[in-house]
Design a protein around this motif. Structure first.
Motif, PDB file in Angstrom:
ATOM      1  N   ALA A   4       0.575  -1.706   0.128  1.00  0.00           N
ATOM      2  CA  ALA A   4      -0.488  -0.224   0.120  1.00  0.00           C
ATOM      3  C   ALA A   4       0.541   1.683   0.290  1.00  0.00           C
ATOM      4  CB  ALA A   4      -0.925  -0.012   1.263  1.00  0.00           C
ATOM      5  N   ALA A   5       2.031   1.570   0.237  1.00  0.00           N
ATOM      6  CA  ALA A   5       2.719   2.540   0.665  1.00  0.00           C
ATOM      7  C   ALA A   5       3.776   2.679  -0.554  1.00  0.00           C
ATOM      8  CB  ALA A   5       4.106   2.388   1.926  1.00  0.00           C
ATOM      9  N   VAL A   6       3.826   1.619  -1.634  1.00  0.00           N
ATOM     10  CA  VAL A   6       4.777   1.144  -2.395  1.00  0.00           C
ATOM     11  C   VAL A   6       3.895   1.915  -3.127  1.00  0.00           C
ATOM     12  CG1 VAL A   6       5.379   0.409  -4.779  1.00  0.00           C
ATOM     13  CG2 VAL A   6       5.773  -0.446  -2.026  1.00  0.00           C
ATOM     14  N   ALA A  11       1.874   6.727  -6.945  1.00  0.00           N
ATOM     15  CA  ALA A  11       0.715   7.498  -7.739  1.00  0.00           C
ATOM     16  C   ALA A  11       1.194   9.409  -7.409  1.00  0.00           C
ATOM     17  CB  ALA A  11      -1.065   7.768  -6.217  1.00  0.00           C
ATOM     18  N   GLU A  12       2.665   9.201  -6.568  1.00  0.00           N
ATOM     19  CA  GLU A  12       3.357  10.561  -7.550  1.00  0.00           C
ATOM     20  C   GLU A  12       3.826  10.931  -8.381  1.00  0.00           C
ATOM     21  OE1 GLU A  12       6.138  10.832  -3.875  1.00  0.00           O
ATOM     22  OE2 GLU A  12       4.645  10.886  -2.586  1.00  0.00           O
ATOM     23  N   VAL A  13       3.668   9.960  -9.253  1.00  0.00           N
ATOM     24  CA  VAL A  13       4.475   9.650 -10.576  1.00  0.00           C
ATOM     25  C   VAL A  13       3.371  10.267 -11.906  1.00  0.00           C
ATOM     26  CG1 VAL A  13       6.013   8.309 -12.083  1.00  0.00           C
ATOM     27  CG2 VAL A  13       6.784   8.391  -9.559  1.00  0.00           C
ATOM     28  N   ASP A  15       2.261  10.076 -15.584  1.00  0.00           N
ATOM     29  CA  ASP A  15       2.348  10.705 -17.269  1.00  0.00           C
ATOM     30  C   ASP A  15       1.833  11.658 -18.070  1.00  0.00           C
ATOM     31  OD1 ASP A  15       1.990   9.798 -20.032  1.00  0.00           O
ATOM     32  OD2 ASP A  15       1.052   7.477 -18.555  1.00  0.00           O
ATOM     33  N   PRO A  16       2.528  12.486 -18.037  1.00  0.00           N
ATOM     34  CA  PRO A  16       2.402  13.411 -18.536  1.00  0.00           C
ATOM     35  C   PRO A  16       1.809  13.393 -19.822  1.00  0.00           C
ATOM     36  CG  PRO A  16       5.197  12.899 -19.027  1.00  0.00           C
ATOM     37  CD  PRO A  16       4.289  11.925 -18.134  1.00  0.00           C
ATOM     38  N   ALA A  17       2.016  11.879 -20.696  1.00  0.00           N
ATOM     39  CA  ALA A  17       0.863  12.836 -21.847  1.00  0.00           C
ATOM     40  C   ALA A  17      -0.613  12.230 -21.843  1.00  0.00           C
ATOM     41  CB  ALA A  17       1.831  11.367 -23.343  1.00  0.00           C
ATOM     42  N   LEU A  18      -0.735  11.412 -20.579  1.00  0.00           N
ATOM     43  CA  LEU A  18      -1.890  11.046 -20.328  1.00  0.00           C
ATOM     44  C   LEU A  18      -2.570  12.176 -18.817  1.00  0.00           C
ATOM     45  CD1 LEU A  18      -2.194   7.325 -20.575  1.00  0.00           C
ATOM     46  CD2 LEU A  18      -2.878   8.827 -22.316  1.00  0.00           C
ATOM     47  N   GLY A  19      -1.682  12.500 -18.291  1.00  0.00           N
ATOM     48  CA  GLY A  19      -2.331  13.744 -17.636  1.00  0.00           C
ATOM     49  C   GLY A  19      -2.703  13.355 -16.342  1.00  0.00           C
ATOM     50  N   ASP A  20      -2.032  12.578 -16.033  1.00  0.00           N
ATOM     51  CA  ASP A  20      -2.657  11.456 -14.434  1.00  0.00           C
ATOM     52  C   ASP A  20      -1.459  11.325 -13.731  1.00  0.00           C
ATOM     53  OD1 ASP A  20      -4.434  11.237 -12.264  1.00  0.00           O
ATOM     54  OD2 ASP A  20      -6.040  10.851 -13.132  1.00  0.00           O
ATOM     55  N   ASP A  21      -2.085   9.886 -13.137  1.00  0.00           N
ATOM     56  CA  ASP A  21      -0.934   8.860 -12.356  1.00  0.00           C
ATOM     57  C   ASP A  21      -0.987   8.145 -12.570  1.00  0.00           C
ATOM     58  OD1 ASP A  21      -1.743   8.036  -9.694  1.00  0.00           O
ATOM     59  OD2 ASP A  21      -2.751  10.153  -9.733  1.00  0.00           O
ATOM     60  N   VAL A  59      10.466   6.497 -12.093  1.00  0.00           N
ATOM     61  CA  VAL A  59       9.482   5.448 -11.094  1.00  0.00           C
ATOM     62  C   VAL A  59      10.950   4.983  -9.917  1.00  0.00           C
ATOM     63  CG1 VAL A  59       8.943   3.619 -10.432  1.00  0.00           C
ATOM     64  CG2 VAL A  59       7.716   5.084 -12.130  1.00  0.00           C
ATOM     65  N   ARG A  60      11.658   4.307 -10.431  1.00  0.00           N
ATOM     66  CA  ARG A  60      13.779   4.136 -10.064  1.00  0.00           C
ATOM     67  C   ARG A  60      14.130   5.254  -8.682  1.00  0.00           C
ATOM     68  NH1 ARG A  60      14.713   2.510 -15.285  1.00  0.00           N
ATOM     69  NH2 ARG A  60      14.328   0.125 -14.769  1.00  0.00           N
TER      70      ARG A  60
END
Length: 347
Positions: A4-6, A11-13, A15-21, A59-60
């Motif tokens: 859950a923590a991961v 959820a902080e990363v 996708d700039p093309a799709l406009g959401d995390d 992500v890394r």
């Protein structure tokens, strides 16, 4: 740290093309945390595409900053039964098409394939222009395919790209005078009997126009998307528009418009000349709400590259840079198409 923590960190990363995390978009396939190592499978489908590589790098970095070791893998889920899959070892199939001949479609296909290989991808190039196959000549590929004991074909390689072409199967100067059913049979056989292996991308050089060969390809292969090539000239743009309509009727995504022979830089006077007009490809893209992949100048080095067998994208210079940008745009747009499919199917 648990799963859950991961997931909260992912959820902080965005996708700039799709406009959401990544979590909201459903791009996280699986998370496993064990002894300080997070094993994560992401729904990324365009290997070595710069944008997806950047997402993976973020992500890394995010997880490593939280004190975790990271093992990343990428996979696009597929609900097609294995026995029903065509070319199951090929992740993405890209058709390069044009509405008319003479716009540099084969040059574009060769450089896209070589450019993807240079990025690090496993690439195949299928010269499906049955009546005018010239990809082997453009790559100076004189090694013939090899047959196996099980009557399959091992394609030769050049510049890290696996090749197959009608030119390998016919005489150098022999014309191919075949009716549609024979073309259909040949293309089907080359798809089924060639040992392509595991490929990140297969690039198809389609013949110009909207005839039997294109129909066979559209009905036989699961195309990821197509690149439509034109010059700025009005006549070429008109014919490219017909190609767009063909892909639209068969619900094949168009990755974007590539414009060849955009301008000529005069080496003597230093000025730019718009020999075939200006902006036709970009206007076609805007008119159809499609990406403009880039423009390639009219450059003697392209002809020289074709004659010498080394794609321009593997050289140095302004034109080589233009091909590299175009190739990266193609790969990035493949990624957008694949990630959107995950959203639509809700995998």
């Amino acid at each position: 740290m648990d799963e859950a923590a991961v997931r909260d960190l992912l959820a902080e990363v965005e996708d700039p093309a799709l406009g959401d995390d990544l979590v909201s978009l459903g791009l996280v396939n699986a998370i496993e945390v064990e002894e300080g190592t997070a094993k994560i499978s992401l729904a990324l489908g365009a290997p070595y595409a710069p944008h997806e590589s950047a997402i993976a790098a973020e992500v890394r970095e995010t997880l490593q900053d939280a004190g975790l070791e990271v093992e990343l893998s990428a996979n696009i889920p597929d609900d097609t039964a294995e026995e029903d899959q065509v070319l199951p070892g090929v992740k993405n199939i890209i058709a390069v098409a044009s509405g008319k001949g003479g716009v540099g479609k084969s040059t574009m296909a060769v450089n896209i394939a070589a450019g993807l290989s240079k990025l690090g991808a496993n690439v195949g190039l299928f010269d499906a222009d049955v009546y005018g196959p010239n990809v082997p000549r453009m790559l100076d590929a004189d090694e013939a395919p090899r047959a196996t004991d099980s009557d399959t074909i091992i394609p030769p390689e050049k510049f890290g790209v696996k090749l197959m072409s009608m030119a390998f199967l016919s005489g150098e100067d022999d014309p191919v005078i075949w009716r549609g059913p024979m073309v259909h049979k040949l293309l089907t056989q080359l798809v089924e009997d060639v040992e392509w292996g595991e490929l990140d991308y297969m690039v198809l050089d389609l013949p110009p126009g909207t005839g039997d060969t294109q129909l066979t390809i559209l009905q036989t292969l699961p195309l990821t998307g197509s690149v439509v090539v034109t010059t700025p000239q009005g006549v070429a743009v008109d014919d490219a528009r017909k190609g767009l309509r063909m892909f639209g009727k068969h619900e094949t995504p168009v990755l974007g418009i590539a414009e060849n022979m955009s301008s000529f830089h005069c080496p003597d006077c230093g000025s730019q000349h718009q020999i075939f007009g200006e902006g036709g490809g970009r206007e076609l893209a805007e008119e159809n709400d499609l990406p403009f992949l880039g423009g390639i100048p009219l450059d003697p080095s392209i002809r020289q590259g074709g004659d010498e067998g080394k794609p321009v994208v593997l050289r140095e210079g302004e034109t080589a840079d233009a091909f590299r940008v175009l190739t990266e745009n193609v790969a990035n747009n493949v990624g957008v198409i694949r990630r959107q499919s995950v959203q639509q199917h809700g995998w």
